[in-house]
Design an enzyme around this catalytic site. Structure first.
Site, mmCIF file in Angstrom:
data_model
loop_
_atom_site.group_PDB
_atom_site.id
_atom_site.type_symbol
_atom_site.label_atom_id
_atom_site.label_comp_id
_atom_site.label_asym_id
_atom_site.label_seq_id
_atom_site.Cartn_x
_atom_site.Cartn_y
_atom_site.Cartn_z
ATOM 1 C CD GLU A 1 42.459 31.815 46.282
ATOM 2 O OE1 GLU A 1 42.967 31.509 47.392
ATOM 3 O OE2 GLU A 1 42.286 32.984 45.907
ATOM 4 C CD GLU B 1 40.043 34.305 50.462
ATOM 5 O OE1 GLU B 1 40.683 34.910 51.351
ATOM 6 O OE2 GLU B 1 40.276 33.134 50.128
#
Length: 312
Positions: free
Chosen positions: A242, A131
């Site tokens: 995720e 991320e």
């Protein structure tokens, strides 16, 4: 609700590869204390023994290759994975500058040298960062998401890794990057998608407050996000790195955290993923020090008993 009315676009690209199912594991507990070998070994064994799952949670995604509390020692999760026959999606933290990234590379290569094929044969792939692109984006900065890295930086780190892994037991392992769909689709990040062997997709409909995001819309929102990432993947594999729904936490627009909603999301999204594509659920045990008011864990830290029935 589109629970299983279509196969995701990139499924054909990975249909011939082995499918892995696991959890995400941080280097610390959510109180900031370091996790060690015994912690990782216990969690990996707990994952395999979860009732109702037929022992299918046999993989682990890691965010770092460095043992917490050290500068560049290999994370003890590597040895724990060998001792529990757990497959690994290795991770290198890429948002703390070049010196820290070099330490990550050194730790990963040291693990390969020290542990040999018992380690490298269990490597699914290696993720350069997590991320980072989202955190450096306008959206991430507006959300105070923390320090990230640009697409150019991640591309450079990927090239650096490919160069340093030549001649090691890790040469040829798939190299990828993990991010949100909102970051993957930005034009400035197209070079990252071009440079990787796989794309990792993080998606939490619970947090998507720009549109209706109640649990009733969660499955549709999840698969729509997957399609966005796959639209820039160029046919490369897209791993679900995720996703999950909290059992405790503040309301996020229409999204309500509860054990029942966590169960519904697991049943509708998780059960559609498992066995169909490589997926890492978030999460077995809470580890995010920035999320002390929210819990995504399927089990408490001190108990192997799931919060709800995990049977698909």
């Amino acid at each position: 609700m589109q629970i299983r009315q279509f196969l995701p676009l990139g499924l054909a690209a990975i249909s011939s590869a082995q499918i892995y199912q696991g959890f995400n594991y941080g280097a610390t507990n959510n109180d900031g204390s370091c996790r060690g070998y015994d912690d990782f070994k216990g969690f990996f064994e707990r994952a395999k023994g979860l009732p109702g799952t037929d022992g299918h949670f046999t993989a682990a995604r890691l965010y770092t290759s460095i043992q917490c509390g050290s500068a560049a020692d290999p994370i003890s999760a590597f040895q724990a994975a060998i001792d529990t026959d757990t497959h690994i999606l290795a991770g290198l933290w890429a948002s703390a500058g070049r010196d820290v990234y070099q330490n990550e590379l050194n730790a990963l290569i040291a693990a390969a040298n020290q542990l040999g094929t018992a380690f490298t044969d269990r490597i699914i792939g290696i993720s350069v960062g997590s991320e980072d692109l989202y955190r450096s984006s306008d959206q991430g900065q507006a959300n105070n998401a923390g320090v990230g890295a640009t697409g150019a930086e991640i591309e450079g780190y990927i090239g650096w890794m490919r160069d340093w892994l030549k001649g090691t037991l890790l040469e040829g392992k798939p190299i990828g990057h993990v991010d949100t769909w909102t970051a993957w689709v930005l034009p400035e990040n197209a070079g990252v998608a071009s440079s990787v062997d796989f794309l990792g997709h993080n998606s939490f409909p619970y947090f998507e407050t720009t549109k209706a995001n109640a649990i009733e819309q969660a499955a549709d929102n999840f698969w729509s996000a997957v399609q966005q990432t796959e639209s820039v993947a160029g046919g490369k594999p897209v791993f679900i790195t995720e996703t999950g729904w909290p059992s405790v936490g503040p309301e996020q627009r229409d999204a309500i955290a509860s054990v029942e909603n966590a169960r519904k999301y697991y049943s509708q999204v998780g059960c559609a993923l498992f066995g169909q594509r490589t997926a890492f659920w978030y999460t077995l045990v809470d580890a995010n020090t920035a999320q002390t008011d929210i819990s995504f864990s399927l089990t408490p830290l001190d108990s192997a008993t799931p919060k709800f029935d995990l049977t698909c």
